[in-house]
Scaffold this motif. Structure first.
Motif, short mmCIF file in Angstrom:
data_model
loop_
_atom_site.label_atom_id
_atom_site.label_comp_id
_atom_site.label_asym_id
_atom_site.label_seq_id
_atom_site.Cartn_x
_atom_site.Cartn_y
_atom_site.Cartn_z
N SER A 37 -46.07 43.77 3.61
CA SER A 37 -45.86 45.19 3.88
C SER A 37 -47.01 45.72 4.74
CB SER A 37 -45.79 45.95 2.56
OG SER A 37 -45.26 47.23 2.76
N ASN A 125 -29.87 45.14 5.83
CA ASN A 125 -31.15 44.95 6.52
C ASN A 125 -32.05 46.17 6.31
OD1 ASN A 125 -33.16 43.98 8.20
ND2 ASN A 125 -31.94 44.07 10.07
N PHE A 126 -33.32 46.03 6.67
CA PHE A 126 -34.24 47.16 6.63
C PHE A 126 -33.61 48.31 7.42
CE2 PHE A 126 -38.05 49.48 8.01
CZ PHE A 126 -38.64 49.66 6.78
N TYR A 172 -35.83 41.49 4.29
CA TYR A 172 -37.01 42.21 3.79
C TYR A 172 -37.04 42.33 2.26
CZ TYR A 172 -34.75 46.70 2.70
OH TYR A 172 -33.98 47.70 2.13
N LYS A 173 -35.90 42.30 1.64
CA LYS A 173 -35.90 42.43 0.17
C LYS A 173 -35.86 41.07 -0.51
CE LYS A 173 -33.61 46.77 -0.95
NZ LYS A 173 -32.40 47.34 -1.55
N ARG A 365 -38.94 47.92 -4.34
CA ARG A 365 -37.90 48.32 -3.38
C ARG A 365 -36.66 48.72 -4.17
NH1 ARG A 365 -41.34 49.25 -0.69
NH2 ARG A 365 -42.01 48.48 1.33
#
Ligand code: PLP
Length: 412
Positions: A37, A125-126, A172-173, A365
Motif C-alpha cells: 500500500s 479491480n481497484f 489488489y485484494k 479492505r
C-alpha cells in the motif's frame, strides 16, 4: 510441520537479500506488512530530499532544469523502471498518477484499434481503474463502453466488439496473479490490445512485458518500488505502437519542441508524448532513490523469498489462528499468488486495528478482508513468526473486542 523461531532465524541467516533491510527506515519493534500500500522509506530518500530542497531548488533554482537534469528525470527513472519490468529503454516514462496514465494508455489503445469500441475490465479491480475508464468512454461517447468480467470469464467475454482488455496482473485484494503471456496472446489473437496494470507486480515479482509482447502498461511506484506517498507512476508503450496515434492529454511536455512555444500541438517522438505538464521534481527525485535500491536487487531472489514469506505466513496463520474462523482469500498455490496474503473474517476491521496497535501493520479492505503485504527487501523471515505470535495472542485474549478498535479512520 510445526515451526519454531529458530527455524526462521536460520532462514534469515541464509537469506541473500537480508542486507537490504538496513537500507530502509523501519520502526523498532514494528512489523511492517503494508508495503503493498505504501512501501517503506529508503534511508537515503531523506538525504536526497534535503539535497533537492537546499541546493537544487534553494540555491540553483531555475538553472536546475539543465544543471541538475531535472528535465531528464521522467526518462531516466523510466529507463530504470523498464529494466525491472522487461521493457527497453525509451519505452517507459515515470510521470503522473496511475489512474491518469491508465486514461492515456487506454485512450491510446482505443485509437490503435479503431473499428472496435468496448473496453473489457475486471469489475472487482481497484475501483479507480474502472472510474477512469468509465470517464474516458463517457467523454468519447459514440458507442464506446466498458464491459466487466471476472477472471475465469475473460477468455469467453472477448468478442469482436472488444478493442482493449484492461487488466491488473496481481489483484489488489486477493493477490491473485494472472498469466500475462497467455492472456496477452489470447486477446491479441482475437484482435484486441491489452493494457496491463502492474501496481502490485512491479518490484514484487519478475515481469517481462516484451517477452509477453505486451502492448501498453501502467503501474505505481509507491507500493513495492518504495517511491514515497503519492510518488509518480509509470507508463509503458511498446516501441511498435509509438508514434502512431496521439494520447488525449496533449500538454506542452509531450510536444516535439516544448520550448518553441508553438500554437499547435505536435507530438514528441516515442515515449515523450506520454508526458503532459511540468513534472513534480521533488517527488521524482525521491522516487528514484527507491527505484535504485530495487535495481540493485535480483528479481528472481525477490520472487523466491516473496513466495516463501507468503507461504509460511499462510501456514502459520492457519496453524495458530485456524480455530478463529479465518478464510484464506489468496491463492494457495505459490505460482498463482503475488506478494500479499488476504484472509477474510467477519470482524476483520477491529482485528486489523488490534494488530496495528500490537505493531503488526497490515490493512483492511471492505467488506471483510485483512490484507498483508510482503516486501522481500525489508521483511525478514522472523517478521513472519513474530507477526503470527502477536496475531495469535490478539485472538486468544480477544483483545480485538475493545471498543476503541471499532472506531473507523478515514483511510483504512
Ligand atoms: C494502487 C493502485 C492504483 C492507484 O492509483 P492512483 O492513481 O495512484 O491513485 C490503481 N490501480 C490499482 C490496481 C492499484 O492497485
Amino acid at each position: 510441520m510445526t515451526y519454531n523461531r529458530e527455524y526462521f532465524e536460520q532462514l534469515d541467516q541464509q537469506d541473500p537479500l537480508a542486507p537490504f533491510r538496513d537500507q530502509f527506515a523501519l520502526n523498532a519493534g514494528e512489523i511492517y506488512l503494508d508495503g503493498n500500500s505504501l512501501g517503506a522509506r529508503p534511508k537515503k530518500a531523506a538525504q536526497r530530499a534535503v539535497q533537492v530542497m537546499e541546493q537544487e531548488w534553494g540555491k540553483d533554482l531555475i538553472r536546475s532544469w539543465n544543471t541538475h537534469n531535472w528535465f531528464e528525470l521522467p526518462y531516466r527513472i523510466g529507463d530504470k523502471i523498464a529494466s525491472l519490468i522487461g521493457a527497453d529503454k525509451g519505452e517507459v516514462v515515470c510521470t503522473d498518477a496511475t489512474g491518469i496514465n491508465l486514461y492515456k494508455a487506454v485512450a491510446t489503445a482505443l485509437k490503435l484499434a479503431p473499428k472496435r469500441k468496448v473496453v473489457l475490465m475486471e469489475g472487482s479491480n481497484f475501483p479507480t481503474n474502472n472510474y477512469m475508464i468509465q470517464g474516458l468512454v463517457a467523454q468519447l461517447g459514440d458507442g464506446y463502453e466498458v464491459r466487466f468480467a471476472e477472471d475465469h470469464e475473460f477468455a469467453e467475454k472477448i468478442d469482436e466488439d472488444v478493442a482493449v482488455v484492461c487488466l491488473t496482473q496481481v489483484h489488489y485484494k486477493t493477490g491473485r496473479l494472472l498469466d500475462m503471456q497467455a492472456i496477452t496472446e489470447q486477446a491479441q489473437h482475437k484482435g484486441c490490445l491489452v493494457v496491463w496494470d502492474l501496481c502490485h507486480s512491479a518490484g514484487a515479482l519478475p515481469v517481462d512485458l516484451n517477452a509477453a509482447n505486451a502492448d501498453l502498461a501502467v503501474g505505481c511506484t509507491y507500493k513495492y518500488l518504495n517511491g514515497g506517498p503519492g510518488s509518480q507512476a509509470f507508463i509503458f508503450v511498446a516501441r511498435r505502437h509509438q508514434n502512431k496515434v496521439n494520447q488525449p492529454l496533449s500538454g506542452w511536455w509531450g510536444h516535439s519542441a516544448p520550448f518553441n512555444f508553438e500554437r499547435d500541438y505536435q507530438p514528441g517522438e516515442g515515449i515523450s508524448q506520454m508526458l503532459t505538464g511540468t513534472q513534480g521534481i521533488l517527488g521524482l527525485a525521491v522516487t528514484e532513490v527507491g527505484i535504485d535500491v530495487m535495481c540493485a536487487a535480483d528479481m528472481q531472489q525477490i520472487r523466491a523469498k516473496s513466495q516463501a514469506l507468503t507461504r509460511y505466513f499462510i501456514e502459520l496463520v492457519e496453524e495458530r489462528c485456524g480455530q478463529f474462523d479465518f478464510t484464506l482469500v489468496s491463492p494457495r498455490e505459490d505460482e498463482l499468488r503475488g506478494s500479499q496474503v488476504a484472509f477474510s473474517h467477519a470482524q476483520g476491521y477491529p482485528i486489523m486495528q488490534a494488530l496495528i496497535d500490537a505493531g503488526v501493520v497490515g490493512d483492511f479492505r471492505a467488506p471483510d478482508i485483512l490484507r498483508f503485504g510482503f516486501a522481500p527487501l525489508y521483511n525478514s523471515y522472523c517478521d513472519i513468526w513474530d507477526a503470527v505470535e502477536r496475531f495469535h495472542d490478539i485472538m486468544l485474549t480477544e483483545r480485538w473486542k475493545q471498543p476503541r478498535f471499532n472506531q473507523r479512520h478515514a483511510v483504512t
